[in-house]
Design a protein around this motif. Structure first.
Motif, PDB file in Angstrom:
ATOM      1  N   CYS A  22       0.871  -1.173   0.000  1.00  0.00           N
ATOM      2  CA  CYS A  22       0.000   0.000   0.000  1.00  0.00           C
ATOM      3  C   CYS A  22       0.911   1.228   0.000  1.00  0.00           C
ATOM      4  O   CYS A  22       1.635   1.461   0.963  1.00  0.00           O
ATOM      5  CB  CYS A  22      -0.895   0.002   1.232  1.00  0.00           C
ATOM      6  N   TYR A  57      -5.620   3.982  -1.394  1.00  0.00           N
ATOM      7  CA  TYR A  57      -4.659   3.667  -0.328  1.00  0.00           C
ATOM      8  C   TYR A  57      -5.377   3.147   0.919  1.00  0.00           C
ATOM      9  O   TYR A  57      -4.991   2.126   1.494  1.00  0.00           O
ATOM     10  CB  TYR A  57      -3.844   4.927   0.001  1.00  0.00           C
ATOM     11  N   CYS A  60      -6.661  -0.276   0.333  1.00  0.00           N
ATOM     12  CA  CYS A  60      -5.547  -1.215   0.376  1.00  0.00           C
ATOM     13  C   CYS A  60      -5.197  -1.550   1.826  1.00  0.00           C
ATOM     14  O   CYS A  60      -5.002  -2.719   2.175  1.00  0.00           O
ATOM     15  CB  CYS A  60      -4.339  -0.629  -0.350  1.00  0.00           C
ATOM     16  N   LEU A  61      -5.121  -0.535   2.677  1.00  0.00           N
ATOM     17  CA  LEU A  61      -4.819  -0.768   4.092  1.00  0.00           C
ATOM     18  C   LEU A  61      -5.900  -1.629   4.741  1.00  0.00           C
ATOM     19  O   LEU A  61      -5.590  -2.528   5.531  1.00  0.00           O
ATOM     20  CB  LEU A  61      -4.693   0.560   4.841  1.00  0.00           C
TER      21      LEU A  61
END
Length: 120
Positions: A22, A57, A60-61
């Protein structure tokens, strides 16, 4: 043929790594963009791109967090089964007391719990 297999293996490995990485987006700096001669439409576009990248982002985390939570929960269950299968007897080995059980909470914290009944 071996070379083709190696290339395919490298591609698959790099795809797997890219999915787990990420990368935090870089916030645009309006003052710098103006000084660099960017027009208003370009600056607005940079900010819109940034907000899109932030969403990607954070997603993704979240995916990485869910994946590691599943892996850690499975490991905690495995560990507790090992404790049940191979209990520590007094005076056995280097462990001076009963090994603690592992319990995962929904908050992502890892607690050592001697009871951990929910894992059985």
């Amino acid at each position: 043929m071996e070379r083709l297999t190696l290339v395919i293996a490298i591609l698959v490995a790099s795809e797997g790594s890219a999915q787990e990485a990420c990368i935090e987006p870089v916030r645009p700096d309006a003052g710098y963009l103006v000084d660099a001669g960017h027009e208003a439409v370009e600056i607005r576009s940079d900010y819109r791109g940034y907000f899109s990248d932030v969403e990607d982002y954070l997603n993704c985390l979240n995916h990485a967090s869910a994946r590691i939570r599943r892996a850690a929960t499975a490991a905690a269950q495995d560990y507790n089964r090992v404790l049940d299968q191979y209990p520590v007897e007094p005076g056995q080995g280097r462990e001076l007391e009963q090994a603690p059980r592992i319990e995962m909470t929904d908050r992502g914290a890892l607690f050592l719990d001697h009871q951990a009944g929910w894992l059985k």
